[in-house]
Design an enzyme around this catalytic site. Structure first.
Site, PDB file in Angstrom:
ATOM      1  N   CYS A 169       0.825  -1.197   0.000  1.00 15.17           N
ATOM      2  CA  CYS A 169       0.000   0.000   0.000  1.00 15.17           C
ATOM      3  C   CYS A 169       0.873   1.266   0.000  1.00 15.17           C
ATOM      4  O   CYS A 169       1.505   1.559  -0.997  1.00 15.17           O
ATOM      5  CB  CYS A 169      -0.990  -0.015   1.170  1.00 15.17           C
ATOM      6  N   HIS A 215      -3.705  -5.285   1.234  1.00 16.52           N
ATOM      7  CA  HIS A 215      -3.404  -5.724   2.595  1.00 16.52           C
ATOM      8  C   HIS A 215      -3.938  -7.139   2.800  1.00 16.52           C
ATOM      9  O   HIS A 215      -4.796  -7.613   2.058  1.00 16.52           O
ATOM     10  CB  HIS A 215      -4.078  -4.810   3.621  1.00 16.52           C
TER      11      HIS A 215
END
Length: 499
Positions: free
Chosen positions: A336, A420
């Site tokens: 991310c 994630h």
């Protein structure tokens, strides 16, 4: 019935989340339909629900412990700090504002209504709702606008149990002082205490427990022993400072060493939990170039402040170390915000307002921040394994080359993905770690029989066992069923109860 209970704490990280999860599992095992609730959570560890809403990761985990589908209504207000003074406000799973600490007070009245409606909704659907407080209920500077501690308890007439962490020291003063600082109407709902993280001879503790009961007129409902391995989806970085069993583990050829950069605004560091559960893997958090030097894998994790945390990485000399090792063919993974940092350039008119910033240039990608937040539960594959993940970000990464890797790419020993939670997929995790070990020249072989979901379920059961074995569950059930006793004494500051 429509029972409820508020688990408060003397401090942050006193054990509220763990006790709440344990109570949820204990009740679920008794056949009670139970749900968790945290009215307002400040955390950079969040999760995406099945219907695409964002909620605190701890409440997501508590819902799993309760055996129910996680929903944003279980955490109606989520604050995500982007600096020391500003936070994004997420309401019922959607971002609604960016405010500073003083501006947030202007939102409290309508948020109070959101909180009440959310709790009422849960109490209409579930037999019991176990609520978790935030910080301490004795933060008297914040009491006027409180919607998560005693403000919630008063609103919903909830009995309150206060958890104190004895491992920090001063637990008796903390428990007594918490009650004594509350106004009488708040004190009337505080019905008992729980001592957490005790190790030693309980006989030596008993005189203090009895004296606390005499001083406050309230019982200690249980003493929970120190238990290793209960690192459950922490809400803040205080958990990263807690001792872990591998903290001093020696490194051998069959050990895989992972260094995770500890950004000032690190987010979703729960991504590392599945790695840390793998036998032979040692995960340590890094804040200097030397912390990265001997690692077999360096992870740039998520962050709520990509541009400012990238500047921090450069200021500390860690960016140079990451680039150097990547160019030497030593593994680096970006997730991310960390993935965004690995790109050639970052254009950010939204999160930081900085505009164009040069990335580390290790992946052929560019990043543009957009005002709309991307929330999703993507599915894909890598290494021939199915992969489920979740994504929470404003930065959109456009990949312009390299070998495909989930939604990102790989170049040499550098991997990047916006997703994630990927390491919770057992087959993918093992294949990735095997690749990392071979690239790093280690003899490490992932364990074929470690299932993260099974380990998580075993932890939930361990929490339920702690509640059953060490709390006065009959007393807890009476509180849930009947509320706080009506004859609790007022505790004046510095003195015995005014009886």
């Amino acid at each position: 019935m429509s029972g409820g209970l508020l688990v408060a704490g003397t401090t942050s990280d006193a054990g509220k989340s763990v006790v709440t999860a344990g109570l949820c599992r204990w009740l679920a095992r008794r056949g009670v339909k139970v749900a968790p609730f945290k009215a307002q959570n400040m955390s950079l560890n969040s999760m995406v629900t099945a219907d695409g809403a964002e909620m605190g990761r701890a409440q997501y985990m508590q819902a799993q412990a309760a055996g129910v589908e996680p929903r944003a209504v279980m955490n109606p207000v989520l604050l995500k700090p982007g600096s020391d003074r500003r936070s994004q406000v997420v309401v019922l799973g959607r971002p609604v504002a960016e405010v500073d600490a003083l501006q947030y007070g202007d939102h409290k009245e309508w948020l109070r209504g959101v909180v009440k409606e959310s709790l009422d909704e849960l109490r209409s659907e579930y037999e019991v709702v176990v609520c978790e407080g935030a910080g301490s209920p004795a933060e008297i500077n914040l009491r006027a606008g409180d919607i998560v501690n005693m403000g919630l308890a008063r609103m919903a007439d909830l009995p309150v149990v206060v958890v104190g962490d004895i491992d920090r020291g001063g637990v008796f003063a903390s428990l007594f002082g918490t009650v004594a600082l509350l106004e009488p109407a708040d004190q009337a709902l505080v019905a008992g205490f729980v001592v957490n993280k005790f190790r030693g001879a309980k006989e030596l503790l008993e005189p203090g427990l009895e004296q606390l009961r005499r001083l406050t007129g309230r019982p200690v409902l249980g003493v929970l022993p120190w238990t290793l391995g209960l690192y459950l989806d922490s809400e803040d970085t205080l958990a990263l400072d807690a001792p872990r069993p591998d903290a001093a583990a020696p490194f051998g050829r069959q050990t895989l060493r992972i260094a995770v950069v500890r950004f000032p605004r690190i987010s979703n560091f729960t991504d590392m939990d599945a790695l840390a559960c793998e036998p032979g893997v040692v995960v340590r958090y890094a804040a200097s170039p030397g912390d990265l030097a001997e690692a077999d894998l360096v992870v740039l994790p998520g962050t709520r402040a990509t541009v400012s945390d990238l500047a921090w990485l450069r200021e500390r000399g860690m960016a140079d170390e990451v680039v150097r090792r990547a160019r030497e063919g030593r593994p680096v993974l970006g997730i991310c915000g960390g993935h965004q940092m690995l790109a050639k350039r970052i254009e950010d008119p939204v999160e930081s307002g900085t505009g164009l910033v040069e990335g580390l240039g290790l992946l052929p990608a560019r990043v543009v921040f957009e005002s709309d937040k991307t929330l999703g539960r993507p599915r894909g594959s890598a290494y021939g394994e199915n992969v489920d993940g979740y994504e929470i970000h404003h930065g959109i990464v456009s990949v312009e080359g390299g070998e495909p890797f989930l939604d990102g790419c790989r170049v040499g020993a550098v991997w990047g993905t916006t997703w994630h939670g990927t390491m919770e997929n057992d087959g993918f995790r093992r294949a990735f770690l095997k690749d990392v070990a071979e690239t790093a020249g280690r003899d490490f072989t992932p364990a074929p029989d470690v299932g993260f979901a099974a380990l998580r379920e075993a932890t939930f059961d361990a929490l339920g066992d702690l509640v059953e074995e060490h709390l006065d569950t009959d007393a807890v059930w009476r509180l849930i069923e009947k509320g706080a006793p009506g004859d609790l004494p007022v505790v004046p500051p510095g003195g015995a109860p005014a009886i």
